[in-house]
Design a protein around this motif. Sequence first.
Motif: not given
Length: 639
Positions: A562-590
């Motif tokens: 839509x009207x959003x341009x969305x940017x992720x930091x690549x290294x952060x996405x790859x980091x398995x200890x990243x806070x997004x991945x805590x307490x998640x169910x199923x595939x890890x989502x950032x």
Amino acid sequence: MGASHSRREDLEISDSEEEEEDYQTEEEDNYEDAEGEKSSERRPKTPSSIDDVEAKLKALKLKYSTPHNPNLRNAVKLYLHIGGNTPKAKWVTSEKLTSYSFVKTSRIGDGEEGDEDEEDDEDDGKDSWWALKVSSKIRQKVSSELQLKTFADQRRVDFVAKGVWAMKFFNDEDYKVFVTKYQECLFENTHRVEATDANKLKVYGKDFIGWANPEAADDSIWEDAEDFLKSPGSVTPLRTNQDLREEFEEASNGGIQSLALGALDNSFLVGDSGIQVVKNFTHGIHGKGVYVNFDRGNGNYSGGSSLTHSTPKKALLMRAETNMLLMSPITEGKPHGKGLHHLDIETGKIVTEWKFAKDGTDISMRDITNDGKGAQLDPTGSTFLGLDDNRLCRWDMRDKNGVVQNLANCSDPTLSWTQGHQFSRGTNFQCFATTGDGSIVVGSLDGKIRLYSINSMRQARTAFPGLGSPVTHVDVTFDGKWILGTTDTYLVLICTLFIDKDGKTKTGFNGRMGNRISAPRLLKLTPLDSHLAGLNNKFHNAQFSWVTETGKQERHLVATVGKFSVIWNFQQVKDGSHECYRNQEGLKSCYCYKIVLKDDSIVESRFMHEKYAVTDSPEAPLVIATPMKVSSFSISSRR
């Protein structure tokens, strides 16, 4: 409009605060007959008996005296997010005590008062689906469009259903039961088979069973991935204070349809009536005032053309960016083209018109791309790749008839088309991209992502199973180690690295990956941002930042919705200890990203070539095009 951080949905919903708010409202309702009276006149009369006292206490509905009904099946608290992204945004209690259910039905939509009970709503027909019902307010098909986000530590799930909702569970067991059942319903709705271990094995294959059971997947390759990089300076340092700063905003001469970014001096905006040439700078792109019109009367197009003259939707730079190939769709709304025009950028003239043909029969192509990530910089390049629904081929412009070339079982780039391979019906190719060495990744309608080596297009070396959603766009890193697939509701990031039986690290382009294949990671919008992006807005054209040098690693990923341009930091996405991945169910989502919000729908968002990064920025500028404007942003560190 400028850049902003992603909005977060007030992750901690305070039971005490929300309950107090709800309780006060109910208390005021109980004293409606006292409106207009002074507070001193609101004192209750002395009760005449114990029974009266008990009745009064029950009428007050005190929060500490009303535990949830233990006999209510699938009991939850339901919250609604109001206020969007305004300062007044907050969670409010929709229902203190209600229940949810999963029902098999052919009627999908909002729940209404008077809906049948779950038992009366069962529908075992082949066109029925699992739907999530909550109270009488929500009735939605279980799919990725719900954008369900789990918070195990809070026993909470958020989702989108014509609004942003949250359900809180009363104990851990209730939460786990819901998540398990939701995943089973999602699998069945997606793949149209029951979510048994045997069916999961059929859908994903034994080598990819980790995709169905992420907890059992071997993710060590993700953790070790940075060790495989050649250059110690290629890793992006994580900076929490990175910011986006708008540098340029340029009005276009006509409705922009696509971007053709150059790695040299110029880039190009392909619009409704022509091509606007812009200059590349270290802080973005800026206009030069040069414009090539699509005017049939000025000689730019050859007379008597048999090709469609509609606005080109695809522009491909070639031959050290002195030439451009333009492909127009045959039918509005569809990407396929019968041929293309060959533009000499230096003269602004169409010098050749090519038709796609095989075995003497005209055919169409869905997409075209360069032989490799840096191929547009080769001054002698004459070949490029083509893709249609069931064909992957190479074209050679040195043949005046534009004959199809194919690499089947041979490395000669100028083979006759007669040695090519026609895929059987049903591959449903949608998109493709190339690595630095010319290996090819192809995305399909069924969600599969296939990897082809530089030596053969006949058989994929690796075929990743689909997650249920069509892949509409793919990109791959220069080194071929990472693939980014775009679907309507999420992005999927795949690591192609594996260790062979001899202990050597390879990619899925040049070897069979075997059974040590890690689970992918998903990049998603939060339910709130997904809702704010609009009902009909979909992810498109997700890409890595632009690297064309061996040993360097891409730093960011960008997509538009839509009207959003969305940017992720690549290294952060790859980091398995990243806070997004805590307490998640199923595939890890950032969910950690930055958003650039524009006034109009975004056509495309792309990072410029790495050479345009400056010392105070970890990344080359980001270029964002809307139909009438193009803006450039720099990612810099706040001082």
